[in-house]
Write a protein that holds these residues in place. Structure first.
Motif, short mmCIF file in Angstrom:
data_model
loop_
_atom_site.label_atom_id
_atom_site.label_comp_id
_atom_site.label_asym_id
_atom_site.label_seq_id
_atom_site.Cartn_x
_atom_site.Cartn_y
_atom_site.Cartn_z
N GLU A 42 53.23 46.10 45.53
CA GLU A 42 52.81 45.69 44.19
C GLU A 42 52.77 44.17 44.09
OE1 GLU A 42 55.48 47.47 41.47
OE2 GLU A 42 54.73 49.51 41.74
N GLU A 82 49.84 42.91 45.99
CA GLU A 82 48.60 43.15 45.22
C GLU A 82 48.51 42.21 44.05
OE1 GLU A 82 45.01 44.71 44.00
OE2 GLU A 82 46.09 44.88 45.91
N SER A 83 49.66 41.99 43.39
CA SER A 83 49.67 41.05 42.26
C SER A 83 49.32 39.66 42.74
CB SER A 83 51.05 41.05 41.59
OG SER A 83 51.36 42.31 41.06
N HIS A 84 49.91 39.30 43.94
CA HIS A 84 49.61 37.97 44.48
C HIS A 84 48.13 37.85 44.83
CE1 HIS A 84 50.36 34.20 46.54
NE2 HIS A 84 49.69 34.68 47.61
N GLN A 113 45.72 39.55 43.53
CA GLN A 113 44.96 39.49 42.29
C GLN A 113 45.04 38.10 41.67
OE1 GLN A 113 46.39 42.62 39.82
NE2 GLN A 113 45.46 44.28 41.06
N LEU A 114 46.23 37.51 41.70
CA LEU A 114 46.37 36.16 41.14
C LEU A 114 45.55 35.15 41.96
CD1 LEU A 114 50.18 36.11 40.30
CD2 LEU A 114 48.29 36.22 38.68
#
Length: 867
Positions: A777, A780-782, A784-785
């Motif tokens: 997660e 993925e967040s990284h 996405q950022l």
């Protein structure tokens, strides 16, 4: 014991002729009657016996009863008796109780009875044992004798045939009546002894021998005696009432008790005592008689239950119905002529030496007042009687009223409570109105005048309560303000400051080298020894053995014993110990009256109470001073009863017991004390007056209950009554349960351990997966950022920021290595027109498609960008 049960105290009056005692015309003993309220459900008593333990056994028309001092226990068919009508009782040498019934004989075995097979059927009237242990049965067919076989059984055979009566056994001698004559049997030898010795023919129903060896026999109408060593019977029938059920009883002191339909006659030498039903005996017909080991006299009544004389016969009493003018007796005097003077709230009684009422004096025939409080004998044999209303009546030596002294003689109308004669033969009189003294001696002036004495240190309106003259001539006066001494013309007042417990005093007496005083308040007795004007005071209270601290009167008897009356009976100090007498001991009433206590030269002590007059005459024999036998009368568990010899093992669910006990001294039932303990639970003794104790919730263990008893003499039972038992632990404390519990605990612990390990492993796997998922997660967040920061949101091409960073990096790299790189700038022509003509969505579509074309057209090492 006297309790709320159906117990009533009745008075039995008798005509007594005793050589050493003063006799009044009518006298009464006090009795206690037992009936259905105590458990004696049949009131027709046929026989009485005390066994070796001390129980009183009562045979009736409907059942056998055992009395333990508190209640009666019934034995009937259910307990093995062949018939409920009990005719006679006897105890064998081995302690077994034998009961003769209307339907045969039974013998006790523990708490049950077993029928004895003696070869015959039907009624057995009497039963007795000789000194050899042989049993004799008075049967309808004759006398049957049972010889012990040494194995606990008996071999029975008929030794006398015919219709016989009055079987009596003493030692190896057997007496009985047959064919109107009296016979003697010893061994196998039978001989006629009645008619050859002058006994007339009659139906002789009973025979006995007294402690002097005299032989007695009785029919319905006659009583005869064969004196020891004599050859002829003597008729003793005079003044003996007829009877339909002849009974004789001889006590260990030589007295013979003769029952009749009209009461009891007691013969002792030439003297006779009658318990006359016309004077209060609770029933007409007296049957069996018993004197127990503590010398209590028991009477079996034929229809009236069981009666016990209270005390041992030392107390005689009189009430208004016996000749007294009133039951409240305030003063008693026994004069030198043998007459008895009794002052009551109703006047003055004078009884002659013959015991008959000689005179009665009240205000109606000249007495100064009806309430007589004091009597003093003068030097010439005349008598001075203090009364209320205030006044003194003077009587001649013959008991004739001569003169009344009142206000005109210097007295007041207040009550005269005490009088005394000093060494100068002057009469002192004290009361609520003051302290008075005759101005002249009595032997000089018959026309007396009195003077009020003002005593230094005594305030006006002081109450004067007693006056006594000591052997040394000193006059002592008790008052509400101190003890007053008048000696050789000098007055001295002693108060609390001098060592008295209180200055408010009542009775005084001198004796044993001291002055003894009673306090008006409940403070006991003060013993005062004087050393000049100094007092050495000792106080005696209930802590020292008194039955009450409220003392009404004090006196010494001819033997030097101190007597004290209280609101709770009479106390006697003898050899350093106090002995208590109350209603249970034969005293007419427990509540004494002020100063109503007197002794006479014969050793008698006279007690005035609010319910009559009592006289104590010392017994001519000593009552056994022994501890009471102690017995366990009932042991009740949760679901069953036990016997003292049982050794039960109780379950945890039945760990409670109610234990009842009794001291078998019936004369002292109300004074009985007990000490008990439960070894294994509590080793210290606890004291009580109750006859039962309950234990509940006993823990597992082995126990022994022990109890001892003591009567008024304070002597405790040397050997306690015991009951041993044990309580099993609860099932959850048993070995199998503990073992099973340990095994289950181990298995459970192992299962819990395995479960815990699996849970920890599962938790570890879950945590690892959670870490992996979280890492994904985060990545993925990284991403996405990063995508938001470095890529165009519409075309997904790197944006200006990424272009700038990558351009700088390429430029720096090219400078470092001297390399070159190319940058291509492409622009979309007329893009604004597309937006304006077709809208922003169309323009966005153009941009997206253009970006896709650029990505497809360049190499992997090239990177298209959107500015």
């Amino acid at each position: 014991m006297i309790s709320a049960s159906y117990v009533r105290t009745v008075a039995v009056r008798a005509m007594l002729v005793l050589a050493t005692a003063t006799n009044l015309m009518a006298q009464r003993y006090t009795f206690r009657q037992y009936g259905s309220q105590e458990g004696l459900t049949n009131l027709s008593v046929n026989c009485l016996m005390q066994d070796r333990i001390g129980y009183i056994w009562v045979g009736t028309d409907n059942g056998l009863f055992r009395y333990d001092g508190n209640s009666f226990r019934t034995f009937s068919h259910a307990d093995g008796l062949p018939n409920s009508e009990i005719r006679a009782l006897a105890e064998s040498p081995d302690g077994a109780l034998w009961a003769a019934t209307q339907g045969g004989v039974a013998r006790s075995t523990g708490t049950q009875f077993k029928v004895v097979d003696f070869g015959e059927q039907g009624r057995v009237q009497r039963i007795a044992f000789d000194r050899l242990g042989r049993v004799y049965l008075e049967h309808v067919t004759g006398i049957i004798r049972g010889d012990p076989d040494g194995a606990g059984s008996y071999r029975f055979s008929a030794v006398v045939h015919g219709e016989i009566r009055g079987l009596f056994v003493n030692g190896e001698d057997v007496w009985f009546s047959e064919d109107g004559d009296l016979w003697h049997l010893k061994g196998e030898k039978q001989r006629r002894i009645g008619s050859p010795a002058g006994l007339p023919a009659d139906q002789w129903d009973t025979v006995t021998q007294d402690s002097f060896g005299n032989l007695w026999t009785r029919s319905a109408t006659q009583l005869y005696e064969l004196p020891r060593g004599q050859t002829r019977f003597v008729d003793r029938s005079e003044r003996i009432a007829h009877t339909t059920d002849s009974r004789l009883f001889a006590d260990p002191f030589g007295r013979l008790y003769v029952s009749s339909n009209a009461g009891v006659a007691i013969l002792y030498g030439a003297n006779r005592t009658y318990f006359d039903p016309q004077h209060g005996l609770p029933a007409d017909n007296v049957g069996p008689i018993l004197l127990d080991r503590q010398e209590s006299l028991w009477l079996g009544m034929l229809g009236g239950g069981l009666v016990r004389r209270l005390g041992h016969g030392e107390w005689l009493s009189w009430k208004k119905q016996d000749g007294l003018l009133n039951n409240s007796v305030w003063t008693i005097l026994h004069d030198d002529a043998g007459r008895l003077w009794v002052g009551t709230s109703g006047g003055l009684n004078i009884f002659g030496p013959d015991g008959k009422l000689a005179q009665s004096w009240t205000t109606r025939n000249g007495l100064a007042g009806d309430r007589v409080r004091s009597i003093t004998e003068g030097p010439a044999g005349d008598f001075f009687v203090g009364t209320f209303p205030g006044g003194i009546s003077r009587f001649s030596k013959s008991g004739i009223l001569q003169h009344n002294y009142g206000v005109a003689a210097g007295l007041t109308k207040d009550e005269i409570v005490a009088t005394a004669l000093d060494r100068q033969n002057r009469l002192w009189a004290v009361g609520n109105g003051g302290c008075f003294r005759s101005q002249a001696s009595l032997d000089k002036n018959a026309n007396l005048k009195f003077e009020r004495i003002d005593i230094p240190g005594i305030a006006p309106h002081t109450f004067f309560r007693d006056v006594r003259v000591g052997q040394d001539g000193v006059v002592w006066v008790s008052s509400s303000n101190g003890l007053i001494r008048f000696n050789s013309g000098q007055w001295k007042v002693f108060t609390e400051r001098d060592g008295l417990k209180s200055s408010d005093l009542s009775a005084i007496v001198e004796g044993q080298g001291a002055i003894w005083v009673a306090y008006r308040d409940a403070l006991g007795i003060g013993r005062l020894q004087f050393h000049g004007d100094q007092i050495e005071a000792t106080r005696i209270t209930t802590q020292d053995g008194l039955s009450s601290d409220l003392i009404y009167a004090l006196t010494f008897d001819s033997s030097g014993r101190l007597w004290a009356t209280t609101d709770n009976g009479v106390n006697v100090l003898e050899q350093g110990s106090w002995r208590h007498y109350g209603v249970e001991d034969g005293l007419i009433w427990d509540d004494g009256d002020d100063l109503a206590l007197s002794s006479d030269p014969d050793g008698n002590v006279w007690v005035g109470t609010s319910e009559g007059l009592s006289r104590f005459a010392p017994l001519h024999y000593k009552i056994p001073d022994s501890p009471p036998p102690i017995v366990l009368t009932s042991i009740q568990g949760v679901s069953q009863a036990f016997q003292p010899e049982d050794r039960p093992v109780l379950s945890h669910a039945e760990d409670s017991l109610l234990i009842q006990f009794s001291g078998l001294n019936y004369a002292s039932a109300t004074h009985m004390r007990f000490r008990y303990r439960m070894t294994g639970y509590e080793n210290n003794w606890s004291e009580t007056r109750e006859r039962n104790v309950r234990f509940a919730g006993l823990p597992a263990g082995k126990y022994v209950f022990e109890v001892v008893a003591a009567g008024p003499n304070g002597i405790w039972s040397p050997v306690p009554a015991r009951f041993a038992f044990s309580v099993k632990p609860p099932w959850w404390f048993s070995w199998w349960f503990i073992a099973a519990s340990v095994l289950v605990a181990l298995l459970l612990a192992r299962a819990l351990w395995r479960y815990r390990v699996r849970a920890l492993l599962a938790q570890k796997e879950l945590l690892e997966q959670q870490v992996i998922d979280r890492t994904a997660e985060l990545r993925e967040s990284h991403r996405q950022l990063e995508e938001i920061a470095y890529y165009d949101a519409l075309t997904s091409l790197p944006n200006r920021r990424m272009f700038t960073e990558q351009f700088r990096a390429r430029l720096a790299l090219a400078r470092r290595h001297g390399d070159s790189f190319a940058m291509l700038l492409a622009d979309l022509d007329s893009f604004k027109q597309t937006n304006d003509s077709f809208g922003h969505d169309a323009g966005d579509a153009v941009l997206i498609e253009s970006a896709n074309l650029l990505r497809a057209a360049v190499r992997e090492c090239s990177s298209p960008r959107r500015r």
